[in-house]
Design a protein around this motif. Sequence first.
Motif, PDB file in Angstrom:
ATOM      1  N   PRO A 149       5.016  -5.647   3.305  1.00 61.56           N
ATOM      2  CA  PRO A 149       6.143  -4.909   2.729  1.00 61.56           C
ATOM      3  C   PRO A 149       5.773  -3.476   2.369  1.00 61.56           C
ATOM      4  CG  PRO A 149       5.876  -7.054   1.655  1.00 61.56           C
ATOM      5  CD  PRO A 149       4.658  -6.839   2.504  1.00 61.56           C
ATOM      6  N   VAL A 150       6.747  -2.593   2.505  1.00 59.72           N
ATOM      7  CA  VAL A 150       6.698  -1.234   1.982  1.00 59.72           C
ATOM      8  C   VAL A 150       7.770  -1.158   0.908  1.00 59.72           C
ATOM      9  CG1 VAL A 150       7.218   1.183   2.530  1.00 59.72           C
ATOM     10  CG2 VAL A 150       5.743  -0.155   4.039  1.00 59.72           C
ATOM     11  N   ALA A 151       7.463  -0.486  -0.208  1.00 56.12           N
ATOM     12  CA  ALA A 151       8.432  -0.351  -1.297  1.00 56.12           C
ATOM     13  C   ALA A 151       9.352   0.829  -1.042  1.00 56.12           C
ATOM     14  CB  ALA A 151       7.708  -0.188  -2.626  1.00 56.12           C
ATOM     15  N   LEU A 186      10.523  -4.149   0.191  1.00 56.98           N
ATOM     16  CA  LEU A 186      10.839  -4.350  -1.225  1.00 56.98           C
ATOM     17  C   LEU A 186      11.699  -3.177  -1.666  1.00 56.98           C
ATOM     18  CD1 LEU A 186      10.479  -5.816  -3.975  1.00 56.98           C
ATOM     19  CD2 LEU A 186       8.468  -4.358  -4.342  1.00 56.98           C
ATOM     20  N   ILE A 187      12.985  -3.426  -1.918  1.00 57.93           N
ATOM     21  CA  ILE A 187      13.922  -2.365  -2.286  1.00 57.93           C
ATOM     22  C   ILE A 187      14.087  -2.342  -3.803  1.00 57.93           C
ATOM     23  CG2 ILE A 187      16.265  -1.476  -1.985  1.00 57.93           C
ATOM     24  CD1 ILE A 187      15.396  -3.993   0.505  1.00 57.93           C
ATOM     25  N   GLU A 219       0.798  -1.227   0.000  1.00 59.30           N
ATOM     26  CA  GLU A 219       0.000   0.000   0.000  1.00 59.30           C
ATOM     27  C   GLU A 219       0.826   1.270   0.000  1.00 59.30           C
ATOM     28  OE1 GLU A 219      -2.349  -0.344   3.512  1.00 59.30           O
ATOM     29  OE2 GLU A 219      -3.659  -1.913   2.693  1.00 59.30           O
ATOM     30  N   THR A 220       2.125   1.160   0.314  1.00 59.05           N
ATOM     31  CA  THR A 220       2.943   2.353   0.528  1.00 59.05           C
ATOM     32  C   THR A 220       4.289   2.218  -0.156  1.00 59.05           C
ATOM     33  OG1 THR A 220       1.924   2.562   2.720  1.00 59.05           O
ATOM     34  CG2 THR A 220       3.877   3.896   2.301  1.00 59.05           C
ATOM     35  N   ALA A 221       4.741   3.329  -0.745  1.00 62.25           N
ATOM     36  CA  ALA A 221       6.082   3.403  -1.322  1.00 62.25           C
ATOM     37  C   ALA A 221       6.766   4.651  -0.800  1.00 62.25           C
ATOM     38  CB  ALA A 221       6.023   3.431  -2.841  1.00 62.25           C
TER      39      ALA A 221
END
Length: 567
Positions: A67-69, A96-97, A19-21
């Motif tokens: 995970p957050v991107a 997630l990088i 949901e978030t990057a």
Amino acid sequence: MILQHIYDIATICAAHGIETAIISPGSRSAAITLAFVRYPEIETKIIPDERSAAFIAMGMAQQQGKPVALICTSGSAAYNYAPAIAEAFYQEIPLLILTADRPPEWTNQYDGQTIQQSNIYGKHVLASYDFPVEVNHDDANWHCNRIVNEAINASISRKGPVHINVPIREPFYPDPNELVSFPEVRIIKNTPIEGSMHRTQWIDLGNKWQNHIRKAIVIGQMGYSKPLHKALYRFAEKAGIPIIADVISNQHDLPGVIYNQDSFLNPQLNTAHKELAPTLLITVGKSLISKNLKLYLRNNPPTEHWHISSSEKLNDSLQHLTERIKIEPEDFFGEFIHHVGGKGSFSYLNQWQQANQTVEKKKANFMKMKKFSEFQAFNTVLEMVPNKSKLHFANSMAIRYANIIGAPKHKQIEVFANRGTSGIDGSNSTAVGAALSQKSPVVLFTGDMAFFYDRNAFWHNYNLKNLRVIIFNNHGGGIFRMIDGPKRQPELEEYFETKQKLNAENTANDFGFEYYCCSNQKDLKGCLEEFFSASKNAKILEIQTNSERNTEVFSEYKQTILESLKA
């Protein structure tokens, strides 16, 4: 130019529940940035400093449980993610990088912002991937799709950071007349099959259990889990054994929990407390803060040590592990309760409880001392933390004081600390990530060194009105005065304690935070109600203390406990 294989990354992320990057600005990463910014179901935030950005993303992922991107440009930007990635790896927090990169033929050619980014995070990520540079063939697009699906599934199922390096050729900005779209793409779901232990395994463990009189459970770092809390309560009530828990275990509200172990398991009392050593030790969670507890259990090894965890990692930090039981802890205790028979040794449980209560009484009396220090100040502020707060402790003395004093009870408080690598970097940023993820109060207890080290955590345009930061400013690394090695050295102040003259007022002004400062108990008590009250902006409370006095008072506390237990 439309780089559809890159825009598809956002579509796949959203389908997997991301949901978030968190984005740090850059040009080479433009296509990745635009993919997430223009995707309607993903929230994006810009954080200029990559080191802070990564810890903020970790703090958000910790709260969201998914995970957050993370997105950055090529070159040294990617390296700035490294401290947070290592922390996330050891705390098992999914990230997630996504690092943009130059085409591989330009590596080592002295071209700008071009370094060796492939596998840049080494063994501190669960998996590392490189996108194809050319995607003219259908197989290359299939490969890109597979990489993103595989990476996200690994991050979710194995709990940790994963890295995708994305080499991109120019041009990478869309022309004004080009339309960015997000067509349907293939999503590969990971469907876990829940395994269960066979009945004969439970019977075997039950038989082993019956062979021991002195049995104990020790809980290290883990997030709060209501099912685990209930399972532990029922299990301890039936089995009648001590549960010893660090403050980062989030079991402070468990009835009868032992939490003063750092005070009464003094190495000088090792002989006196020999009878507390369990012959069967069950551990849950990750790292332990209490050095005294770790040394005690290493020096008084159990006959059997079972570690309960669904993680793939082998946790043998106490050096006597005999059995790893791969199962969720709440499932283990929920089932094992049917195989333990009656209560354990009441006298053994009573010994642990008596030691815990003795310390608690002496600690309460000690806190009434008139001599002002950060130890008493810490206790005063901790008592006033609002209900349902997310409580963050920086490393060094902040987390140690918290572990000795204990988290406030019956306030529905959750405790967090970066104990994966235990560095001072990123404490501010992790708390900021937590504050950006929710409306609940987020309260950070930190020392001056950790606070000033991570000031860029606040360098962005997002409101943090639910954040409260308490800084214990002794103008240096006061912990080194409390450690036998450095405190005996003539170079203590300059090379270990690292004296500094800063205060936080300018930082508060820079970022529009409300600022409070005090240096005595009366002023501290007088400002706390207002400090914790609702406001339109974040607040900083700076407590000025003297490092020498802090050391003196803390030594007095330890001596008081030592004498009470010798009596």
